[in-house]
Motif scaffolding. Sequence first.
Motif, PDB file in Angstrom:
ATOM      1  N   GLU A 134       3.943 -25.458 -22.273  1.00 58.18           N
ATOM      2  CA  GLU A 134       4.014 -26.584 -21.352  1.00 58.18           C
ATOM      3  C   GLU A 134       4.689 -27.807 -21.953  1.00 58.18           C
ATOM      4  O   GLU A 134       4.800 -28.846 -21.293  1.00 58.18           O
ATOM      5  CB  GLU A 134       2.592 -26.965 -20.904  1.00 58.18           C
ATOM      6  N   ALA A 166       9.873 -27.441 -20.554  1.00 57.22           N
ATOM      7  CA  ALA A 166       9.752 -27.752 -19.130  1.00 57.22           C
ATOM      8  C   ALA A 166      11.002 -28.440 -18.590  1.00 57.22           C
ATOM      9  O   ALA A 166      11.439 -28.160 -17.470  1.00 57.22           O
ATOM     10  CB  ALA A 166       8.516 -28.624 -18.901  1.00 57.22           C
ATOM     11  N   SER A 167      11.600 -29.353 -19.388  1.00 55.04           N
ATOM     12  CA  SER A 167      12.765 -30.089 -18.901  1.00 55.04           C
ATOM     13  C   SER A 167      13.971 -29.189 -18.689  1.00 55.04           C
ATOM     14  O   SER A 167      14.865 -29.515 -17.905  1.00 55.04           O
ATOM     15  CB  SER A 167      13.119 -31.206 -19.890  1.00 55.04           C
ATOM     16  N   ALA A 168      14.021 -28.051 -19.395  1.00 54.24           N
ATOM     17  CA  ALA A 168      15.135 -27.112 -19.239  1.00 54.24           C
ATOM     18  C   ALA A 168      14.783 -25.951 -18.307  1.00 54.24           C
ATOM     19  O   ALA A 168      15.564 -25.013 -18.164  1.00 54.24           O
ATOM     20  CB  ALA A 168      15.560 -26.569 -20.607  1.00 54.24           C
ATOM     21  N   GLY A 169      13.621 -26.003 -17.692  1.00 53.08           N
ATOM     22  CA  GLY A 169      13.224 -24.930 -16.793  1.00 53.08           C
ATOM     23  C   GLY A 169      12.935 -23.628 -17.504  1.00 53.08           C
ATOM     24  O   GLY A 169      13.049 -22.544 -16.914  1.00 53.08           O
ATOM     25  N   LEU A 170      12.542 -23.706 -18.781  1.00 51.98           N
ATOM     26  CA  LEU A 170      12.282 -22.501 -19.580  1.00 51.98           C
ATOM     27  C   LEU A 170      10.808 -22.117 -19.480  1.00 51.98           C
ATOM     28  O   LEU A 170       9.917 -22.958 -19.657  1.00 51.98           O
ATOM     29  CB  LEU A 170      12.660 -22.732 -21.045  1.00 51.98           C
ATOM     30  N   VAL A 171      10.562 -20.860 -19.218  1.00 49.83           N
ATOM     31  CA  VAL A 171       9.201 -20.314 -19.156  1.00 49.83           C
ATOM     32  C   VAL A 171       8.985 -19.479 -20.411  1.00 49.83           C
ATOM     33  O   VAL A 171       9.858 -18.696 -20.804  1.00 49.83           O
ATOM     34  CB  VAL A 171       9.004 -19.450 -17.898  1.00 49.83           C
ATOM     35  N   ARG A 183      19.267 -22.478 -19.528  1.00 52.68           N
ATOM     36  CA  ARG A 183      18.266 -23.085 -18.652  1.00 52.68           C
ATOM     37  C   ARG A 183      17.715 -22.036 -17.692  1.00 52.68           C
ATOM     38  O   ARG A 183      18.352 -21.013 -17.417  1.00 52.68           O
ATOM     39  CB  ARG A 183      18.867 -24.241 -17.835  1.00 52.68           C
ATOM     40  N   ASP A 184      16.524 -22.328 -17.174  1.00 51.21           N
ATOM     41  CA  ASP A 184      15.925 -21.567 -16.076  1.00 51.21           C
ATOM     42  C   ASP A 184      15.840 -20.071 -16.356  1.00 51.21           C
ATOM     43  O   ASP A 184      16.195 -19.233 -15.513  1.00 51.21           O
ATOM     44  CB  ASP A 184      16.718 -21.811 -14.786  1.00 51.21           C
ATOM     45  N   THR A 203      13.254 -16.976 -18.613  1.00 51.63           N
ATOM     46  CA  THR A 203      11.970 -16.706 -19.251  1.00 51.63           C
ATOM     47  C   THR A 203      12.212 -16.226 -20.677  1.00 51.63           C
ATOM     48  O   THR A 203      13.039 -15.340 -20.910  1.00 51.63           O
ATOM     49  CB  THR A 203      11.180 -15.644 -18.472  1.00 51.63           C
TER      50      THR A 203
END
Length: 451
Positions: free
Chosen positions: A371, A376-381, A429-430, A432
């Motif tokens: 978290e 989070a700012s790069a949309g990475l899970v 970005r974005d 997993t």
Amino acid sequence: PGSSVGAFLLPYLQQGDLRMIAEATPAEVNACRRLLPGLLDAFKVFRLDSLTDAEAIEILSRLAQTHAASVRLEIKPGVALLTHRLFKRFQPYAAFPGPAAAFIRTLCDPARHKEQKGSERVVDVEQVVRLFARQTGLPEIFLRDDLTLEIETVRHWLATRIVGQPAAVDSAARLLTTIKAGLNDPGRPLGVYLYCGPTGVGKTALAKALSEYCFGTGRQVDRLVRLDMSEYGGWDAARRLLESPQGGPASWIDRVRRQPFCVVLFDEVEKAAPEVFDLLLGLLDEGRLTDRLGRVTDFRSAIILLTSNLGAGARSAMGFAESSGPSYETAAGKFFRPEFFNRLDGVVTFKPLEFEEIKAIARKELAELAEREGLASAGLVLRVSESVATLAAKEGYDPQLGARPLQRAIERLAVSPLSRWKVAHPDVRDVTLLMDLDEQEKVTVVVDLAK
């Protein structure tokens, strides 16, 4: 006293060159009589009695109507009554009208209602609750009688933060439901508990969780006032606890005065000097701490927690949990004087952690890593494998320090490789990410193609 403002003004008062009106508490009057009696003799002293409930509500009602009329606000019924009830219950030491009158003025501040138009410019009981919650940090569930607080809900909330300590979690949950029910003694702190057990098992973490639950909704989120009592074990310890080097109140006392709704944690209290225990007797019993100048700090809106490692040196205290071990409560009972020990509302024993509990803490810490802002700012899970949590648990547990080294192990095993991957792939970005172990049992970070 000899070089104070009072001493400077005294001859002008005695000669009639200066007229003054002063206000003081009885404790401050007694301090003045002891330190500079001539100053008190220059005044005529009048004692103002406390208001009755009916008088206080009437004054608050008139204040509300006066302020509302000046800024064209409508005051709904029940505003003054609810304000009085909240202050009497949660700030029982605050004399009326005083702080409650300041609260009414803030409630009627035109700046709070400048966006409203016409008939919408109304002050109602919901606004009273919201403002009181913002100023005190107390959640609305403590302030509203129409909301119920189930002990199982509180237990679950605490258990997600404190792993492997069901007895301690249950004790904290019962304290919170007592506060909600209004059954705590108004003449004492909200709770006074000794947390004992080996190091690194969650004593401080539970103090932080209580602080977050009770007072985490206001403007100042961090309401944990923590003191390392090993710093108050030498010469002149009592004075250093109460006063700053410049003679004013100590910084932690200033924090409590500015925001009395807080959790005060006396860490490793057994290391304090005997004179400090004498000082704390009044704090634990009546929720008051008085310095040599008669300045009183009130702790009746605070939860007081003390931690102790007494008994941790006994055989079986180290390592994973065993069926038999030291009695930390017995060790504490033998160490503290009866008059000190009997002022506690309870003694809560924290047990040594088992390996599966260490691993559960590792999972929790790794989940919180996912978290962080950089991801989070790069949309990475981020998905973390069970093998990484197991490795972190193995390398982050020390028999003498419990789970305390776990954070360092996670920084080394998980944060470092994740940081290297992020630096090497700044534009990704974005997606997993999967954190797992390779064939050499080293942590790797890759894009999870399955996702």
